[in-house]
Structure formats: structure tokens, C-alpha cells
Design a protein around this motif. Structure first.
Motif, PDB file in Angstrom:
ATOM      1  N   ALA A 181       3.624  52.703 -38.356  1.00  0.00           N
ATOM      2  CA  ALA A 181       4.586  51.615 -38.233  1.00  0.00           C
ATOM      3  C   ALA A 181       5.467  51.843 -37.021  1.00  0.00           C
ATOM      4  N   GLN A 182       5.787  50.760 -36.336  1.00  0.00           N
ATOM      5  CA  GLN A 182       6.837  50.784 -35.334  1.00  0.00           C
ATOM      6  C   GLN A 182       8.135  50.423 -36.068  1.00  0.00           C
ATOM      7  N   LEU A 213       7.403  44.314 -42.266  1.00  0.00           N
ATOM      8  CA  LEU A 213       8.076  44.621 -43.520  1.00  0.00           C
ATOM      9  C   LEU A 213       9.509  44.974 -43.187  1.00  0.00           C
ATOM     10  N   LEU A 214      10.440  44.295 -43.827  1.00  0.00           N
ATOM     11  CA  LEU A 214      11.857  44.564 -43.605  1.00  0.00           C
ATOM     12  C   LEU A 214      12.392  45.336 -44.811  1.00  0.00           C
ATOM     13  N   LEU A 274       9.876  47.216 -40.047  1.00  0.00           N
ATOM     14  CA  LEU A 274       8.652  47.952 -39.779  1.00  0.00           C
ATOM     15  C   LEU A 274       7.610  46.978 -39.251  1.00  0.00           C
ATOM     16  N   ALA A 275       7.239  47.140 -38.001  1.00  0.00           N
ATOM     17  CA  ALA A 275       6.200  46.320 -37.386  1.00  0.00           C
ATOM     18  C   ALA A 275       4.860  46.995 -37.643  1.00  0.00           C
ATOM     19  N   ALA A 319      16.643  50.591 -31.134  1.00  0.00           N
ATOM     20  CA  ALA A 319      15.688  51.682 -30.930  1.00  0.00           C
ATOM     21  C   ALA A 319      14.391  51.345 -31.650  1.00  0.00           C
ATOM     22  N   ARG A 320      13.286  51.921 -31.146  1.00  0.00           N
ATOM     23  CA  ARG A 320      11.982  51.742 -31.782  1.00  0.00           C
ATOM     24  C   ARG A 320      11.246  53.065 -31.753  1.00  0.00           C
ATOM     25  N   VAL A 321      10.703  53.459 -32.903  1.00  0.00           N
ATOM     26  CA  VAL A 321      10.021  54.741 -33.003  1.00  0.00           C
ATOM     27  C   VAL A 321       8.785  54.578 -33.883  1.00  0.00           C
TER      28      VAL A 321
END
Length: 227
Positions: free
Chosen positions: A41-42, A116-117, A58-59, A25-27
Motif C-alpha cells: 500500500a502507498q 482504503l481510508l 491507503l492507495a 507524506a507518502r510511504v
């Protein structure tokens, strides 16, 4: 020495191989910090992570452009694996530098495009309660690594297989690593992620964390210029 946790890895051709993870999922999450800085952030979640925990990627910024530039032979995206620290990230504890590093990393990565992970690895992998037990031992004179060992744990039990899985899942097989910790670079290289450059964070030194930061430099070779 860095202790690792059990995980389903196989050694092959000099590297460590893990099964692929899959984005689930991406939000979009608006990030707002207490000093007023904000960015979007994505936030991406995953299935199939090696340790079964709920880690996040976090993209930030123009991350898609950063991946395209890297694929064309240009500069690799900026990436920070950040281990969860409830006391520092949430409550602003000055016993460590985790909160300021998180704040710094989000802005720097958003400016350049990257990831960022956020890793559920509290206390270098030993958990929140054990980390607080280690704090009590540090108050008797032990450093952060000695305290972990006195609890019967490894100096550092973090394993970065999940970082490699998440980065591979979004197409980031070559990165610029925003970290002072040489172990992160060594592990990611072993898991097949090319570290094109190690980029140090700023030094977030306080009276309360001076011994902690000095131990990181002396015991595990962190690249921190303390004086």
C-alpha cells in the motif's frame, strides 16, 4: 438518526463545503495478513483535515490507472472508508465484523485499484473506552445503538468530511463505495464526492455478532443479507 460531531463546515448550494486538505507524506507499507494474503500500500498522510485527527489513505493496486480511467469517463475507483476498530482489526474480536471487512476490502481494492481510508473513529466516533462501556450494556440486552444512547452519546457520531477531503486531495471526486452503510453514501454525496455505485461487502456472520449485524440492518438500513 445519525449524530454528527462539530466540524468547520459551511452549507453552500445544497452541499457541505470543507477547506481542502493537502497530502503531507507518502510511504510504501507491505501489508501481510494472518491468512497469508499480502499486498503493498502507498500510505498517505495529510495536513488540514477538518477534525485534526491522524487519518490515513491507503492507495492500493493500480490506483493511478483507476483515477485515469475515471477521469476519461470510465469506471470509478473502488473506495472503502473503514473506521478503526482495535478489538476487531487487531485482536480478532467476533463481536463485530470489522476485522473481516478490513481484510476483504484490502484484497478487493488491490485487485481493482482504489483506496482504503483508515479512520480514527473508534466505536462509531465515541472512542475505545466508551465502546467497551457500550459492550457491557449490550451484555444486558441493549443493541449497539441503544447502548450508545444509554451512554449519552449519539447512535453514530461519525462524520465523513475528512473522507471527502482526502479523496479530493488525490483526485478521486467520483467513486464506487464499498460499504453496506447508506449513511456513508449520503454524507459523501453531501460533501461533493460522487458515489457512482454502492458495492456491498460480504456478510461476515458469526454466533457472536448476529445481534449486532441484525441491529445494523433494522436500525440503520445496512445492506446485509442475513438469511
Amino acid at each position: 438518526m445519525t449524530a454528527t460531531v462539530a466540524n468547520p463546515l459551511r452549507r453552500r448550494a445544497g452541499t457541505l463545503d470543507v477547506a481542502p486538505a493537502r497530502p503531507r507524506a507518502r510511504v510504501t507499507v507491505p501489508l501481510r495478513f494472518s491468512d497469508g494474503y499480502g499486498t503493498d500500500a502507498q500510505v498517505i498522510t495529510f495536513d488540514g483535515l477538518a477534525d485534526g485527527r491522524e487519518h490515513l489513505l491507503l492507495a492500493l493496486g493500480d490506483w493511478e490507472g483507476a483515477l485515469e480511467r475515471a477521469a476519461a469517463g470510465g469506471e470509478a475507483p473502488l473506495v472503502r472508508p473503514h473506521s478503526e476498530c482495535l478489538t476487531g482489526d487487531v485482536f480478532g474480536s467476533e463481536r463485530c465484523d470489522c476485522g473481516p471487512q478490513l481484510r476483504e476490502a484490502v484484497e478487493r481494492i488491490a485487485d481493482e485499484g482504489g483506496f482504503l481510508l483508515y479512520l480514527r473513529q473508534e466505536g462509531r466516533g465515541i472512542g475505545l473506552y466508551a465502546k467497551l462501556d457500550a459492550y457491557a450494556l449490550q451484555d444486558t440486552g441493549l443493541d449497539t445503538y441503544e447502548a450508545n444512547l444509554a451512554l449519552g452519546r449519539g447512535e453514530d457520531e461519525r462524520n465523513y468530511a475528512v473522507v471527502a477531503q482526502m479523496l479530493a486531495a488525490v483526485g478521486a471526486d467520483r467513486i464506487r463505495l464499498l460499504s453496506n452503510n447508506p449513511d456513508k453514501a449520503e454524507q459523501l454525496e453531501a460533501f461533493g464526492i460522487g458515489v457512482a455505485e454502492r458495492v456491498p461487502t460480504q456478510v461476515h456472520l458469526t454466533d457472536a455478532n448476529a445481534r449486532y449485524l441484525a441491529a445494523k440492518v433494522e436500525r440503520t438500513g445496512h445492506t446485509l443479507a442475513l438469511g
